[in-house]
Design a protein around this motif. Structure first.
Motif, PDB file in Angstrom:
ATOM      1  N   HIS A   1       0.837  -1.193   0.000  1.00 40.19           N
ATOM      2  CA  HIS A   1       0.000   0.000   0.000  1.00 40.19           C
ATOM      3  C   HIS A   1       0.877   1.249   0.000  1.00 40.19           C
ATOM      4  O   HIS A   1       2.113   1.171   0.026  1.00 40.19           O
TER       5      HIS A   1
ATOM      6  N   GLU B   1       1.339   5.273   1.835  1.00 40.51           N
ATOM      7  CA  GLU B   1       1.122   5.918   3.125  1.00 40.51           C
ATOM      8  C   GLU B   1       1.501   7.386   3.025  1.00 40.51           C
ATOM      9  O   GLU B   1       2.541   7.731   2.440  1.00 40.51           O
TER      10      GLU B   1
ATOM     11  N   ARG C   1      -3.382   5.609   5.166  1.00 43.77           N
ATOM     12  CA  ARG C   1      -3.165   4.542   4.194  1.00 43.77           C
ATOM     13  C   ARG C   1      -3.930   4.806   2.897  1.00 43.77           C
ATOM     14  O   ARG C   1      -5.083   5.256   2.924  1.00 43.77           O
TER      15      ARG C   1
ATOM     16  N   ARG D   1       4.859   1.147   0.713  1.00 42.02           N
ATOM     17  CA  ARG D   1       5.156   0.254   1.829  1.00 42.02           C
ATOM     18  C   ARG D   1       5.096  -1.203   1.359  1.00 42.02           C
ATOM     19  O   ARG D   1       4.362  -1.554   0.438  1.00 42.02           O
TER      20      ARG D   1
END
Length: 408
Positions: A11, A13, A20, A39
């Motif tokens: 994902h 961030e 998120r 990430r």
């Protein structure tokens, strides 16, 4: 057919709030107007891959696929990438007063002749993965050259907006590689504003520095590669020419990821953000103890790559510099040119002006007591010196006349 490396990208961030964002759609900045960071599932990666196995691969920065967001080989845009060499400059170091090893990481050996290849290859690959076809950016030269090359490689359109005094070699390189190129009467952030304004009308995706999440991921491979070249350790100091600062931010991220994977320990190099005295917003903010940098008005420097009056990732640059115990340093135009000439004549290595600024900054840091003279230093030469104007040292010689050999 060779199987694609495992993909651990999970994902995005927000770099400021930690919010998120899912990675199934293209993103620019977060809702807070800050850069997004990729990430990964590092725990799963730690159990499933070996650093030396990855390092043994060919393919330049594409070898690090497990630590990159590109899942499918079909989106990898490659133009013969290599691991850029670490070149020691012993004669130059001695003249500079350094007693430890001084390395130049020569990024000019990459496709399109600069480190911009790393970031733009990843930005283009991910845009291709998302089905985007028209990409736009502001550029001081080398980034546009990389965008045009990789976009054309993938059958995509590129639109580049550059300050009107951008080196002609860069402008022609972009155009020859298929970009729509425009010279703008302003600085790079003015060019960036045009990209933003034209987005709705032209339907392009903005791949400006830190306004999409994946150029950082390409640039972080400098940190991965450097640690591997040094036997899985980091140097005492890194001097990085800082405009938008993507590479400095990316390397700092890479060191953290490598420590979490158990590839390196907690040691970190002192990170020195290098700017020119004629455009030093990060230095001014650093010296004032600020976390954000105000726009630098009337910017002037021959080192075009670091002529960035306002950087959107200013706080990330300053955080890394401060956490590392480094500093933000500004050097004069005379010091840049002296350093460029010295390295060429003493060690036969041609630096670009931005790379020469890092050598001048190293001398300044040691002279000011910010760094021990025996520290192991890595200077980033961000592009080929062949792209920039050089002094004319040739003399005319008439082959038909009498040559006065004694006075040559």
């Amino acid at each position: 057919m060779t199987q694609a490396p495992a993909n651990y990208f999970t994902h995005l961030e927000c770099s400021e709030t930690g919010e998120r964002y899912e990675a199934d759609l293209p993103h620019n900045l977060s809702k807070a107007g800050k850069p997004l960071l990729a990430r990964y599932d590092l725990d799963a990666m730690k159990a499933g891959i070996d650093r030396d196995t990855i390092w043994s691969r060919d393919g330049g920065f594409w070898k690090w696929r497990e630590l990159l967001p590109v899942a499918d080989d079909a989106h990898v845009c490659a133009l013969g990438e290599i691991d850029t060499p670490l070149i020691d400059i012993p004669a130059t170091a001695k003249v500079s007063g350094a007693t430890g090893k001084v390395w130049v990481k020569d990024e000019g050996r990459l496709p399109t002749g600069s480190f911009k290849a790393r970031g733009l290859a990843l930005a283009v690959a991910m845009a291709h993965q998302y089905g985007l076809n028209r990409l736009a950016m502001p550029t001081n030269g080398n980034a546009g050259a990389a965008l045009s090359a990789y976009a054309s490689r993938m059958g995509m359109e590129s639109w580049c907006f550059a300050p009107e005094d951008t080196p002609e070699a860069n402008l022609r390189e972009m155009a020859l590689q298929g970009a729509h190129v425009f010279k703008v009467n302003g600085y790079i952030h003015h060019c960036g504003a045009l990209v933003g304004v034209g987005k709705a009308e032209m339907g392009w995706f903005d791949v400006s520095t830190l306004k999409e999440p994946y150029r950082i991921e390409g640039k972080k491979t400098m940190g991965l590669e450097l640690a591997a070249q040094l036997g899985w350790r980091v140097p005492g100091a890194i001097f990085y020419p800082t405009g938008g600062g993507t590479g400095l931010i990316g390397m700092w991220k890479a060191f953290d990821e490598m420590e979490q994977l158990g590839w390196i320990g907690p040691e970190r190099p002192k990170m020195f953000a290098v700017q020119a005295e004629g455009c030093a917003p990060i230095v001014r903010a650093y010296e004032a103890g600020e976390r954000h940098a105000e726009e630098w008005l009337d910017a002037k420097t021959a080192a075009m790559g670091i002529r960035v009056p306002k950087a959107i990732g200013d706080f990330l640059i300053l955080d890394a510099v401060r956490e590392s115990g480094g500093a933000a340093l500004a050097v004069s135009e005379d010091a840049i040119e002296t350093a460029r000439t010295r390295c060429a004549r003493e060690d036969g290595l041609l630096l670009c002006p931005e790379g020469a600024a890092t050598l001048a900054a190293m001398e300044k840091a040691m002279g000011d007591g910010l760094l021990e003279r025996d520290a192991e230093c890595v200077l980033f030469n961000c592009g080929s010196g062949l792209k920039y104007a050089m002094p004319d040292g040739a003399k005319a010689l008439d082959r038909h006349g009498d040559v006065d050999w004694g006075n040559l």
